[in-house]
Design an enzyme around this catalytic site. Sequence first.
Site, PDB file in Angstrom:
ATOM      1  N   PRO A   2      -7.345 100.044 111.690  1.00  0.00           N
ATOM      2  CA  PRO A   2      -7.370  99.072 110.603  1.00  0.00           C
ATOM      3  C   PRO A   2      -8.720  98.814 109.945  1.00  0.00           C
ATOM      4  CG  PRO A   2      -6.193  98.229 112.501  1.00  0.00           C
ATOM      5  CD  PRO A   2      -6.953  99.411 112.939  1.00  0.00           C
ATOM      6  N   GLU A   3      -8.879  99.394 108.802  1.00  0.00           N
ATOM      7  CA  GLU A   3      -9.952  99.031 107.887  1.00  0.00           C
ATOM      8  C   GLU A   3      -9.261  98.490 106.641  1.00  0.00           C
ATOM      9  OE1 GLU A   3     -12.888 102.063 107.375  1.00  0.00           O
ATOM     10  OE2 GLU A   3     -12.437 102.987 109.296  1.00  0.00           O
ATOM     11  N   LYS A  59     -10.936  92.674 106.207  1.00  0.00           N
ATOM     12  CA  LYS A  59      -9.968  93.143 107.185  1.00  0.00           C
ATOM     13  C   LYS A  59      -9.040  92.034 107.662  1.00  0.00           C
ATOM     14  CE  LYS A  59     -13.410  96.541 108.576  1.00  0.00           C
ATOM     15  NZ  LYS A  59     -14.477  96.862 109.537  1.00  0.00           N
ATOM     16  N   ARG A 248     -22.724 102.979 115.893  1.00  0.00           N
ATOM     17  CA  ARG A 248     -21.381 103.518 115.729  1.00  0.00           C
ATOM     18  C   ARG A 248     -21.409 105.030 115.687  1.00  0.00           C
ATOM     19  NH1 ARG A 248     -17.718 100.591 116.701  1.00  0.00           N
ATOM     20  NH2 ARG A 248     -16.343 101.045 114.962  1.00  0.00           N
TER      21      ARG A 248
END
Length: 262
Positions: A2-3, A59, A248
């Site tokens: 989910p972005e 989001k 990341r």
Amino acid sequence: MPELPDVEGFRRVLAEHGQGRRIERLRVLDEGVLREVSPRKLAAALEGRRFAEPGRLGKWLIGRTDGPAVLLHFGMTGGLVWHPEPAERHRHDRVVFQLDDGELCYRDMRKLQGLRLADGDAEVDRFLAGEGPDALTMGRRQLAELLDGSRKQLKALLSDQSAVAGLGNLTIDEILWRARLHPTRRADGLSGDETKNLYSQMRWVLRESVRAARVPDGPSWLTGHRERPGEPCPRCGTPLSKGRRAGRGTVWCSRCQPPEGP
DNA sequence: CGTGTTGTTCAGTT
DNA sequence: TAACTGAACAACAC
């Protein structure tokens, strides 16, 4: 998963199947996903209400009703799934909204985020006050000002939801790759043309991704080449670089995206 | 038994 | 101060 594009897809699910429908019963199967609200309180607040037009900021999915609103965040593995009528419980269904003609399931394997209850629009605004402008509707000048005012690395700045809301790890790598910008370039070090290009690539990537309700992973997308090691850049064939940037997992092309720009 | 993960937050360090 | 780093959260896959 989910972005912004995924959450926009969940918003469409809620709009199509929830809007105008009455919440007959709320079932909390795992209260580990409730944030600062008890199962009883959530059920009491929502049962009998009708879903209104849903919203989204970054989001966050905003499940408005004719009473309070429920805010949903999907972490890394969440989703909103519609079942018309009876369906077997998925192992990771955590909350089920039973409507008059089916059910909406908040499903999440990991439970990194979850659901909140907001009493009304004012409280929704209060909860989301820390979010930056939504990436999908952000203006070109707005982005330029943001970049100019920050000395952070591009990847770190674009990951910061209080700066721009909605971009995630995959989207950011995709946008930077298309804009030919190295992830660790300084935000305030871009030329005017680079800034303009970054904006137009952001718009294009988001438009295409929202249409697919995910960041596409076709052959011409960087996203499809994150996993297998040593994959060639879809644009120039150079083996892609991988490493940790801004905390990341990051993929880029050392040829298309030189560290110091062109 | 290690390592890594599309997200966020917080403590600690440079 | 601003920016950065690593750990933590939880539940897997490999």
